[in-house]
Enzyme design. Structure first.
Site, PDB file in Angstrom:
ATOM      1  N   THR A  76     -23.805  47.041  49.731  1.00 52.32           N
ATOM      2  CA  THR A  76     -24.206  46.161  48.724  1.00 52.32           C
ATOM      3  C   THR A  76     -24.166  44.799  49.249  1.00 52.32           C
ATOM      4  O   THR A  76     -25.171  44.026  48.572  1.00 52.32           O
ATOM      5  CB  THR A  76     -23.194  46.299  47.400  1.00 52.32           C
ATOM      6  OG1 THR A  76     -23.355  47.678  46.949  1.00 52.32           O
ATOM      7  CG2 THR A  76     -23.568  45.343  46.392  1.00 52.32           C
ATOM      8  N   ASN A 160     -31.050  57.561  48.876  1.00 47.47           N
ATOM      9  CA  ASN A 160     -29.694  58.280  48.501  1.00 47.47           C
ATOM     10  C   ASN A 160     -29.902  59.410  47.291  1.00 47.47           C
ATOM     11  O   ASN A 160     -28.602  60.081  47.143  1.00 47.47           O
ATOM     12  CB  ASN A 160     -28.948  57.242  47.854  1.00 47.47           C
ATOM     13  CG  ASN A 160     -29.363  56.422  46.950  1.00 47.47           C
ATOM     14  OD1 ASN A 160     -30.529  55.668  47.093  1.00 47.47           O
ATOM     15  ND2 ASN A 160     -28.977  56.272  45.698  1.00 47.47           N
ATOM     16  N   GLN A 188     -28.005  55.272  53.945  1.00 45.79           N
ATOM     17  CA  GLN A 188     -27.821  56.652  53.961  1.00 45.79           C
ATOM     18  C   GLN A 188     -28.295  57.314  55.437  1.00 45.79           C
ATOM     19  O   GLN A 188     -28.291  58.649  55.573  1.00 45.79           O
ATOM     20  CB  GLN A 188     -28.577  57.677  52.875  1.00 45.79           C
ATOM     21  CG  GLN A 188     -28.034  56.949  51.479  1.00 45.79           C
ATOM     22  CD  GLN A 188     -26.851  57.670  51.172  1.00 45.79           C
ATOM     23  OE1 GLN A 188     -26.404  58.687  51.776  1.00 45.79           O
ATOM     24  NE2 GLN A 188     -26.054  57.280  50.211  1.00 45.79           N
ATOM     25  N   ALA A 209     -19.514  51.947  56.350  1.00 47.16           N
ATOM     26  CA  ALA A 209     -18.828  52.871  57.010  1.00 47.16           C
ATOM     27  C   ALA A 209     -18.371  54.047  55.979  1.00 47.16           C
ATOM     28  O   ALA A 209     -18.279  55.100  56.635  1.00 47.16           O
ATOM     29  CB  ALA A 209     -17.422  52.272  57.488  1.00 47.16           C
ATOM     30  N   HIS A 210     -18.419  53.896  54.688  1.00 44.09           N
ATOM     31  CA  HIS A 210     -17.970  54.818  53.992  1.00 44.09           C
ATOM     32  C   HIS A 210     -18.765  56.124  53.820  1.00 44.09           C
ATOM     33  O   HIS A 210     -18.399  57.179  53.350  1.00 44.09           O
ATOM     34  CB  HIS A 210     -17.367  54.421  52.738  1.00 44.09           C
ATOM     35  CG  HIS A 210     -18.327  54.132  51.525  1.00 44.09           C
ATOM     36  ND1 HIS A 210     -18.627  55.075  50.535  1.00 44.09           N
ATOM     37  CD2 HIS A 210     -18.997  53.009  51.419  1.00 44.09           C
ATOM     38  CE1 HIS A 210     -19.444  54.551  49.730  1.00 44.09           C
ATOM     39  NE2 HIS A 210     -19.599  53.239  50.132  1.00 44.09           N
ATOM     40  N   THR A 249     -11.438  36.477  56.011  1.00 44.91           N
ATOM     41  CA  THR A 249     -10.713  36.729  57.002  1.00 44.91           C
ATOM     42  C   THR A 249     -11.316  38.555  57.493  1.00 44.91           C
ATOM     43  O   THR A 249     -11.542  39.124  56.332  1.00 44.91           O
ATOM     44  CB  THR A 249      -9.338  37.131  56.689  1.00 44.91           C
ATOM     45  OG1 THR A 249      -8.871  35.709  56.176  1.00 44.91           O
ATOM     46  CG2 THR A 249      -8.422  37.890  57.650  1.00 44.91           C
ATOM     47  N   CYS A 344     -27.221  57.750  36.724  1.00 49.14           N
ATOM     48  CA  CYS A 344     -26.963  57.638  38.311  1.00 49.14           C
ATOM     49  C   CYS A 344     -25.768  56.751  38.299  1.00 49.14           C
ATOM     50  O   CYS A 344     -25.224  56.570  39.410  1.00 49.14           O
ATOM     51  CB  CYS A 344     -28.359  56.745  38.736  1.00 49.14           C
ATOM     52  SG  CYS A 344     -28.800  55.418  37.662  1.00 49.14           S
TER      53      CYS A 344
END
Ligand SMILES: Cc1ncc(COP(=O)(O)O)c(C=O)c1O
Length: 400
Positions: A76, A160, A188, A209-210, A249, A344
């Site tokens: 995002t 997606n 995706q 990454a997820h 950071t 959705c």
């Protein structure tokens, strides 16, 4: 019968973190917990080294250079940085932005906000429901709308919901020829298919990454640095980390996990593509044979792109059942975790904008389920899931 043992088939929403990834991350919480920006002590040095090693691994997995990777909190944020970063540059080509009706909200919403500020946004249509390439974007549609003031085109690689794969290399080539910056939301696709930024010819590319068995809260934006270098307006400012392009950071453990996850996906990719496509095909075969009126949403499972590759993500299946409500179906299926075209997101009760853009009626869109198969799914789960869905559809139809 509702599934008694939990079955997770919502891998487009997110994936379980692979235990090997957790293991790689662990020392960066408890031992090497330094700030990668800290100079003059070993903790900072170790964190910095881990970040730079991970950056190299991630860059090489997508054919980029390490300095072309900007870490973010997820796709995002990467999409926002790409879109607003181009659109808000004081020196830009113009205020015309082009994308597609079936993009993720993380692309459509930043564009809608820019439109409210006076930008001219064109959202392209895709091939309709019922076509063998439903959801596919013909590159000619892009070529037809480019103008001298077009600053950016943004097209996703893999959808997606319906898994359709867009002809990114062809679209990027058109944009390059016309001098328009091209962004691709590849969230995706990275980790699930071979993705190489040079072969695709993209200028900016988002991923996270997820969706690839890594942790949540860490993503990246690929930013082309040569021929031509892409310049962006930073969206998060502060300490000037990452060349000032994205202050804050660095999430060291997340970055280490991201690299470990992508490395594993890359290693296992060829076998996993084949395995997931087989599971997906079996699931569709079982559903269509047991449920009257089951309709495939999105492109044919066996469809081929002009370049010879597949037209659809291997682990994706989206099915409209008709005469049943997707949300009621979700509830009736107990422990089978899939997602419905009815809502959705938990914050938006309207039917999926992707399915509506394909031309499905609201009722049909509300009757769909999306299955996202992943690394931890088995053939036994596919068979149990098909039985659960068929029983739930039959029961709900009887009640109608
Ligand atoms: C195509 C696409 N783009 C962007 C996102 C947003 O990713 P993140 O959850 O990392 O912000 C998602 C996640 O659902 C997605 O599927």
């Amino acid at each position: 019968m509702p599934a008694s043992v939990p079955i997770y088939m919502d891998n487009h929403a997110t994936t379980r973190v692979d235990p090997r990834v957790v293991e790689a991350m662990f020392p960066y919480f408890t031992e090497q917990y330094g700030n990668a920006g800290s100079i003059g002590h070993a903790f900072g040095e170790a964190a910095r080294e881990a970040v730079e090693q991970s950056r190299t691994v991630i860059a090489s997995a997508i054919g980029a250079e390490p300095e072309e990777i900007v870490f973010t909190s997820g796709a995002t944020e990467s999409n926002n940085l790409a879109i607003r970063g181009v659109a808000e540059r004081p020196k830009r080509r113009g205020d015309h932005l082009v994308s597609v009706q079936t993009e993720h909200k993380a692309v459509l919403d930043p564009l809608a906000r820019l439109a409210r500020r006076g930008y001219d946004v064109t959202l392209l249509e895709v091939e309709p429901h019922g076509s063998s390439r439903a959801g596919w974007l013909d590159r000619q549609r892009v070529a037809d709308v480019l103008r001298d003031d077009t600053a950016l085109v943004s097209v996703m690689l893999a959808n997606n919901e319906i898994g359709v794969l867009q002809p990114i290399a062809e679209i990027a080539a058109i944009c390059r020829e016309r001098g328009v910056t091209f962004h691709c939301d590849a969230t995706q696709a990275v980790g699930k298919l071979p993705v190489d930024v040079r072969t695709l010819g993209v200028d900016l590319m988002s991923f996270t990454a997820h969706k690839m068995y890594g942790p949540k809260g860490i993503g990246a934006l690929y930013v082309r640095r040569t021929r031509p270098a892409v310049r962006l307006e930073a969206q998060i400012t502060g300490g000037g980390q990452q060349d000032g392009l994205r202050s804050g950071t660095l999430n060291v453990a997340g970055i280490v996990g991201f690299a470990a996850a992508l490395q594993l996906c890359t290693l296992e990719l060829p076998a996993e593509i084949e395995r997931l496509a087989k599971l997906r095909d079996r699931l569709w075969q079982l559903l269509r044979s047991r449920i009257d009126g089951a309709e495939l949403c999105g492109p044919n499972l066996t469809g081929q792109a002009a370049t010879g590759g597949p037209l659809r993500l291997p682990g994706n299946l989206d099915v409209a059942f008709g005469n049943v409500d997707g949300e009621a179906l979700l509830l009736a299926m107990g422990n089978l975790a899939v997602s419905s075209g009815a809502a959705c997101s938990s914050t938006d009760p309207s039917p999926s904008h992707v399915l509506l853009a394909l031309g499905l009626t609201e009722d049909l869109a509300r009757s769909t389920l999306r299955f996202g198969l992943g690394r931890f799914n088995t053939i036994a789960e596919v068979e149990a899931a098909a039985e659960t869905v068929a029983a739930a559809v039959a029961r709900l139809r009887e009640l109608r």
